[in-house]
Structure formats: structure tokens, C-alpha cells
Design an enzyme around this catalytic site. Structure first.
Site, PDB file in Angstrom:
ATOM      1  N   ARG A  47       0.841  -1.187   0.000  1.00 18.29           N
ATOM      2  CA  ARG A  47       0.000   0.000   0.000  1.00 18.29           C
ATOM      3  C   ARG A  47       0.886   1.250   0.000  1.00 18.29           C
ATOM      4  O   ARG A  47       2.102   1.155   0.038  1.00 18.29           O
ATOM      5  CB  ARG A  47      -0.915   0.022   1.240  1.00 18.29           C
ATOM      6  CG  ARG A  47      -0.190  -0.352   2.520  1.00 18.29           C
ATOM      7  CD  ARG A  47      -0.805   0.203   3.762  1.00 18.29           C
ATOM      8  NE  ARG A  47      -0.729   1.648   3.785  1.00 18.29           N
ATOM      9  CZ  ARG A  47       0.376   2.330   4.124  1.00 18.29           C
ATOM     10  NH1 ARG A  47       1.503   1.677   4.418  1.00 18.29           N
ATOM     11  NH2 ARG A  47       0.369   3.644   4.150  1.00 18.29           N
ATOM     12  N   GLY A  48       0.221   2.413  -0.037  1.00 16.76           N
ATOM     13  CA  GLY A  48       0.950   3.675  -0.098  1.00 16.76           C
ATOM     14  C   GLY A  48       1.105   4.102  -1.535  1.00 16.76           C
ATOM     15  O   GLY A  48       1.586   3.338  -2.383  1.00 16.76           O
ATOM     16  N   ALA A  49       0.676   5.319  -1.846  1.00 13.88           N
ATOM     17  CA  ALA A  49       0.571   5.759  -3.232  1.00 13.88           C
ATOM     18  C   ALA A  49       1.842   5.531  -4.061  1.00 13.88           C
ATOM     19  O   ALA A  49       1.775   4.892  -5.113  1.00 13.88           O
ATOM     20  CB  ALA A  49       0.141   7.221  -3.280  1.00 13.88           C
ATOM     21  N   GLN A  94      -3.171   2.190  10.567  1.00 12.13           N
ATOM     22  CA  GLN A  94      -1.902   2.207   9.841  1.00 12.13           C
ATOM     23  C   GLN A  94      -0.880   3.131  10.487  1.00 12.13           C
ATOM     24  O   GLN A  94       0.319   2.986  10.259  1.00 12.13           O
ATOM     25  CB  GLN A  94      -2.155   2.581   8.373  1.00 12.13           C
ATOM     26  CG  GLN A  94      -2.863   1.452   7.641  1.00 12.13           C
ATOM     27  CD  GLN A  94      -3.295   1.832   6.241  1.00 12.13           C
ATOM     28  OE1 GLN A  94      -3.100   2.964   5.795  1.00 12.13           O
ATOM     29  NE2 GLN A  94      -3.883   0.894   5.545  1.00 12.13           N
ATOM     30  N   ASP A 100      -2.812  10.509  -1.827  1.00 10.99           N
ATOM     31  CA  ASP A 100      -3.047   9.425  -2.774  1.00 10.99           C
ATOM     32  C   ASP A 100      -3.455   9.942  -4.145  1.00 10.99           C
ATOM     33  O   ASP A 100      -3.265   9.261  -5.149  1.00 10.99           O
ATOM     34  CB  ASP A 100      -4.117   8.480  -2.231  1.00 10.99           C
ATOM     35  CG  ASP A 100      -3.570   7.605  -1.121  1.00 10.99           C
ATOM     36  OD1 ASP A 100      -3.195   6.462  -1.406  1.00 10.99           O
ATOM     37  OD2 ASP A 100      -3.481   8.081   0.025  1.00 10.99           O
TER      38      ASP A 100
END
Length: 380
Positions: A64-66, A212, A253
Site C-alpha cells: 500500500r501507499g501511493a 496504519q 493518494d
């Protein structure tokens, strides 16, 4: 206030397991991921042998994470090509795995374009697959380099806004090395401040619904030896009221053409609090997160997550008793509103920091100029 609640990590080593990597064992190429759903309890890797496995890892937030999603999407296209799957089908599935983070589709398109161009030139699927992999690796390197530049520019901005150091920074969600080929976005700025001896405290929002901040940002802060304090999202207001927050640093994002920023849900309330309390609210993100094709915040598709992420507590070591595989904390049948992101309008944002420079005040014109300058640099 609250100095006694600050935690300094005893283990100052960053994780030695990369968030993502490409490997070529004898049985064929794979994409290996650090499973972020298992942190901080255990460091477990996932091995993806095809694009569909990577799609599932993206949807489950194992990766995950842009910025890292862009890298993952590019590697996914390369994996499909190397293993002889239909590249366009894999690209479509990967790009649609999560709708809000624009970097995912950017990474997919980049590797897909490299594959197509080489296939048209040579007609050789193997050479086209190699071109897709080269594009993915290049994107991975560029993201690491961008992370370094964002940290430098972000720290310089902090010094300009808050001369003298001793920064007390509030951050939301997770924006460190787990979301990047380098040391991250907003977290990288805080880490640079820490290394320069200018960070007094990192306030870490636990970040609902998947914690998170608590699971991942606290994990990274501890391993980097930073003084940090974890708080519930709804305790942030009391921190602002007590004058304990000097700046808010978040990632993004998707950034619309007008400067509206989609980030993990809970970011918008922080921007409102920051404006009321005259605290700088700074977004740190690579230029690839700016989406000129999305005109404004209302045009950003906000991902809706399953309700059980709110009605149940999820943890690997917990017994499975709920419908979603967790421990129920709400009555059976409870409906949950669970957007993954919210949108902050540009007028609440002090600055957007990218690897190519900072925009302040945040306007459509300034963002367009920044993106144009970035394209000229990449073409040169």
C-alpha cells in the site's frame, strides 16, 4: 505537556526487509512483498507469482501507499509479461485494484507502454517483457530519488515556517519506507528533521480504520530511533488546543488539478483544526500523485472499504470469530460507513511539497506550472 508520554525507539535500525522487490528463482520470476497487514507483530513476506496474486495483495493492503503502489503496478505488468500472461488484461486488473491512488495506474501504464513499444519494434515477447521490467525498475529508482529530494525540500520549508527547530509534528496514516522505494514522503521529512536534531516529537495518529499509524508509522519511528507518541485520531483536537502541534505533515493518494488532496480518511479534519489553530498543514507527495485529468476534489473517486474493518478488530494473532475474520466490536449486522480517504480543499493547505519544488499558496495555476516544469526535467 505530555513529554512523559513520548517514546524513543530503542532499535534504531530501519527494517532490513524491502517493501517490494523483484526476484528470479529457478521456477520463474516473482514479486516479493513485505506483508504490511502482519506488521508490527511479525515481518512476513508474500511471494506473488502472477498479477492476480499482486492484485489481491493490493486490495488487502498487504502492499500500500501511493508511491509504492505505482512501483507495484509496474512490477505486476512486468510479471505478467515475463510469465506469458495477457499483459493488457493484467494491466487493467492491476490499475483497477484500488481506485483513489493515481500512482497505481501511472505505474501500470508506464510498464505497459514500455512493453508495447518494444513488442512493436521487435515482435519478441521476451524482449518486450524485459522492457517492461526495465521500466518498473527505473520507476522504483526514481521513487527512491524523489523521496530524498522531498525530504530535503520539506525540511527546508519547515525551517522557513518554523525557524529554530524543536518541531512537534503531527502525522496521519503511514508515509515512510513502507510506501516508497526510498524513505517515504511526509515521514521522510520528519525523519530528516530527526536526523538534523530538529524534531522534538512526532505525534502519530493511530489512523482508523486499519490503524496504519499505530501499526506502521509507530513501527518505523521506533526502528528509526525517533521520539514519538501515539494518539487516537479524535484526540488530535486536544493537542492543537494545548498548543502542542507545530505542523501537520501528511502524504497524498491523489492531488486534483485544483490542488484538492485525497488522503487517508481523517486528514480533512486535521486540516480544519490546523487552520483554526494557525498551524501549517503541509502535504508531501511526488509529482506523479498530481492528476491533471481530475479537475477538482469532487471528481476524485473515494474508495469505500468493507464495513467489517470498522466493526471488527483485525490482527493476525487474534482468534477468528467475526464475519470478516476478526474480533467483533459492534453488534452483529451493524452497518459501517468506511471510506478509505477524504478530500481536503486547497484553501486549507499551506503547501504541497514535491521532489520538483513546493507550491504555496496552492492553486491550479501553480500546480500546472510545477507539473510542466517536471515534464521538462524528465524529458531533458
Amino acid at each position: 505537556m505530555a513529554d512523559q508520554y513520548a517514546h524513543s525507539g530503542e532499535d534504531s535500525r530501519p527494517t532490513e526487509i524491502p517493501a517490494i522487490r523483484w526476484e528470479e528463482p529457478p521456477e520463474g520470476p516473482v514479486v516479493v512483498l513485505l506483508d504490511q497487514t502482519r506488521l508490527p507483530a511479525e515481518e512476513v513476506e508474500l511471494v506473488c507469482t502472477d498479477a492476480s496474486a499482486l492484485v489481491e495483495a493490493i486490495r488487502s493492503l498487504a502492499v500500500r501507499g501511493a508511491p509504492l503502489l505505482g512501483v507495484a503496478g509496474a512490477y505486476g505488468v512486468a510479471l505478467a509479461a515475463a510469465r506469458g500472461f495477457e499483459v493488457d488484461d493484467a494491466a487493467a486488473a492491476l490499475a483497477g485494484a484500488r481506485p483513489t491512488a493515481v500512482n497505481l495506474s501511472v505505474g501500470v501504464r508506464r510498464a505497459q507502454a514500455a512493453y508495447r513499444a518494444e513488442f512493436v519494434r521487435s515482435g519478441d515477447p521476451a524482449q518486450a517483457a524485459a522492457a517492461a521490467l526495465a521500466a518498473a525498475r527505473q520507476l522504483h529508482r526514481e521513487d527512491a530519488e524523489a523521496s530524498t529530494r522531498m525530504a530535503e525540500r520539506g525540511l527546508a520549508l519547515l525551517e522557513e515556517l518554523l525557524p529554530g527547530g524543536g518541531h512537534r509534528i503531527l502525522t496521519h496514516c503511514n508515509t515512510g519506507s513502507l510506501v516508497s522505494g526510498g524513505e517515504g514522503t511526509a515521514f521522510a521529512v520528519a525523519l530528516a528533521a530527526h536526523r538534523a536534531g530538529k524534531l522534538r516529537r512526532l505525534w502519530v495518529d493511530e489512523t482508523r480504520p486499519l490503524l496504519q499509524g499505530a501499526r506502521l508509522t509507530a513501527y518505523e519511528a521506533a526502528r528509526s530511533g525517533m521520539a514519538y507518541t501515539l494518539l487516537t485520531d479524535n484526540a488530535a483536537g486536544s493537542l492543537f488546543a494545548a498548543g502542542e502541534v507545530d505542523a501537520v505533515l501528511i502524504g497524498a493518494d491523489r492531488i486534483a488539478a485544483d490542488g484538492s488532496v485525497a488522503n487517508k480518511v481523517g486528514s480533512y479534519p486535521l486540516a480544519v483544526l490546523a487552520r483554526y489553530h494557525h498551524v501549517p498543514f503541509v502535504v508531501v507527495a511526488p509529482v506523479t500523485t498530481v492528476d491533471p485529468d481530475t479537475p477538482d476534489g469532487a471528481s476524485i473517486e473515494v474508495e469505500q472499504r468493507p464495513g467489517f474493518e470498522v466493526t471488527e478488530i483485525m490482527a493476525p494473532q487474534m482468534p477468528v470469530t467475526g464475519a470478516g475474520g476478526g474480533l467483533p466490536v459492534a453488534p452483529l449486522g451493524t452497518q459501517a460507513y468506511n471510506p478509505a480517504f477524504d478530500v481536503t480543499p486547497p484553501e486549507l493547505i499551506t503547501a504541497i511539497v514535491t521532489e520538483e519544488g513546493a507550491v504555496s499558496p496552492v492553486t491550479a495555476e501553480a500546480l500546472a506550472e510545477l507539473c510542466a516544469r517536471s515534464r521538462q526535467v524528465s524529458m531533458g
